[in-house]
Design an enzyme around this catalytic site. Structure first.
Site, short mmCIF file in Angstrom:
data_model
loop_
_atom_site.label_atom_id
_atom_site.label_comp_id
_atom_site.label_asym_id
_atom_site.label_seq_id
_atom_site.Cartn_x
_atom_site.Cartn_y
_atom_site.Cartn_z
CG ASN A 86 -9.27 -17.99 -39.10
OD1 ASN A 86 -8.13 -18.19 -39.55
ND2 ASN A 86 -9.96 -18.92 -38.48
NE ARG A 145 -7.49 -19.76 -35.04
CZ ARG A 145 -8.26 -20.82 -35.05
NH1 ARG A 145 -9.38 -20.82 -35.73
NH2 ARG A 145 -7.92 -21.90 -34.38
CG HIS A 154 -7.82 -26.03 -30.60
ND1 HIS A 154 -7.74 -27.39 -30.51
CD2 HIS A 154 -8.33 -25.76 -31.82
CE1 HIS A 154 -8.17 -27.93 -31.63
NE2 HIS A 154 -8.53 -26.96 -32.46
NE ARG A 181 -5.85 -31.89 -37.73
CZ ARG A 181 -6.07 -30.75 -37.09
NH1 ARG A 181 -5.37 -30.44 -36.02
NH2 ARG A 181 -6.98 -29.92 -37.51
CD GLU A 195 -11.33 -21.17 -31.61
OE1 GLU A 195 -10.14 -21.35 -31.84
OE2 GLU A 195 -12.24 -21.86 -32.11
#
Ligand code: ADP
Length: 407
Positions: free
Chosen positions: A7, A100, A189, A250, A393
């Site tokens: 990643n 990823r 996601h 956020r 993940e």
């Protein structure tokens, strides 16, 4: 078969090495502050499994200069084969690398073997994922350089959401913006929503058809998805990972008219307002202190009004999205909580389950008190089942990579 999962961020590289024959993690770590005078290198070997099924880790940290991502990958590979601390004898044991990748645009509805066309498509999405896609592509190209002939697989964060119908992904803006710039909901996601919804379907009996699941990935970044018949029907994140439920820093969904109002009043450029919404808002913006949910829990318990407000805002928004998605699917059979907050914060789960009692959620407080492991937290007979399913993940990326290179 050994699969390396990468990643790659603009100044970091996270890695995990899996043994797919035994479905087990061998080593993991992160290189951060790549390009700085003093970068950090973390290497963790999994030495066993404890009584609770948790991995036992032996950790090593180093401070050194990592000039670029190729150097970082080289460093990781050397560590993995190191005679003393390594977990494999030879780099050749690594059969494939899974990457990823944030944004696949409209091109990909699943994971793919990387070739020149795939790289070009990732490049075409630079505009949609300006912070991540260039770094993700760089990770792929560095691996190609350091490990030529080893197949590389791209796993997109947007992939799982490709099944959304047009009425869920279109915004009511002039249609030409969709045609010219690809402005539509993509969702993120996806690997996590896919991992936990797949597991939830197994827990519900194994048949995807007829299931209606809401998956809540709540971490620093948070998103919620409606998964019907095993496929994504709708999700809260949009063109970028800013839309939807409020997050650590956020803002999530706000009245879009706020943007020009604040820009004019505070004399902000587009980049500056973008920074406000992505990095200075959410839990951090409201508390003006922290984006860390553990600290917010503690502050709220000690009577801090802003922390209590954040908790109430989050529970209210969660309830609205879950209820809305339940309506969109014509009902809901299960709600899944995952991510750092979803897996570890029983307080939100209780409050949300209580508010959704009209749908048929009945929470088992004893089960809900257990942290960080897969567990059903609804009472037997609850019309809507509630689960905590820790996401993984990286394992999902490794499984996709394994399947693609085994074909
Ligand atoms: P990311 O989106 O960066 O992957 P995570 O999924 O790790 O983030 O979630 C980070 C959030 O989870 C933080 O707000 C953190 O406070 C919260 N969190 C992690 N562990 C716990 C815990 N044991 N109890 C409560 N909150 C936790």
């Amino acid at each position: 078969m050994k699969i390396l999962v990468i990643n790659c961020g603009s100044s970091s590289l996270k890695y995990q090495l899996f043994d797919m024959d035994e479905n087990k993690l061998l080593a993991k770590g992160i290189c951060d502050k790549i390009g700085n005078e003093l970068s950090g290198f973390k290497y963790v070997v999994i030495t066993g499994i404890d009584e609770d099924g948790k991995e036992i880790e032996a950790k090593e940290f180093e401070k050194l200069h990592i000039a670029d991502h190729s150097v970082a990958i080289d460093l990781v590979l050397k560590k993995l084969v190191n005679k003393e601390t390594g977990v494999i004898a030879d780099i050749k044991e690594i059969s494939a690398v899974g990457h990823r990748v944030l944004h696949g645009g409209e091109k990909f509805n699943g994971s793919v073997l990387v070739d020149e066309k795939v790289k070009e498509a990732i490049r075409e999405c630079f505009d949609l994922g300006p912070l991540h896609n260039p770094a993700n592509l760089m990770g792929i190209e560095c691996c190609e350089k350091v490990m030529p002939r080893v197949p590389q697989v791209a796993v997109f964060d947007t992939g799982f959401h490709a099944t959304m119908p047009d009425y869920a992904y279109m915004y009511a803006l002039p249609y030409k913006y969709y045609e010219k710039y690809g402005i539509r909901r993509y969702g993120f996601h996806g690997t996590s929503h896919r991992f936990v919804s797949k597991r939830c379907i197994e827990l519900l009996g194994g048949k995807a058809e007829g299931t209606r699941i809401v998956t809540c990935h709540l971490g620093n970044g948070s998103s919620i998805s409606a998964v019907k018949d095993g496929k994504c029907l709708d999700t809260t994140m949009g063109v970028t990972p800013l839309e939807g439920i409020m997050m650590g820093t956020r803002c999530g969904s706000i009245d879009p008219a706020i943007v020009p109002i604040i820009m004019k009043k505070e004399n902000l450029t587009p980049d500056e307002i973008d920074d406000v919404m992505n990095k200075q808002s959410g839990m951090l913006g409201v508390t003006e202190k922290t984006n860390d949910n553990r600290e917010i829990e503690e502050m709220a318990k000690n009577g801090d009004k802003r922390a209590q407000l954040v908790e109430s805002m989050l529970c209210h928004q969660l309830t609205k999205y879950i209820g809305g998605f339940a309506a969109a699917m014509g009902g809901v059979d299960a709600v899944v909580f995952t991510g750092g907050i979803g897996e570890n914060n029983p307080h939100y789960r209780t409050r949300v389950a209580e508010k959704l009692a009209f749908l048929g959620t009945a929470i088992d407080e004893e089960a809900n008190g257990k942290r960080g492991k897969e567990i059903e937290i609804s009472v037997p007979g609850s019309k809507v089942k509630l689960f905590v399913i820790p996401t993984n993940e990286e394992l999902m990326i490794a499984q996709d990579t394994f399947e693609i290179v085994s074909e």
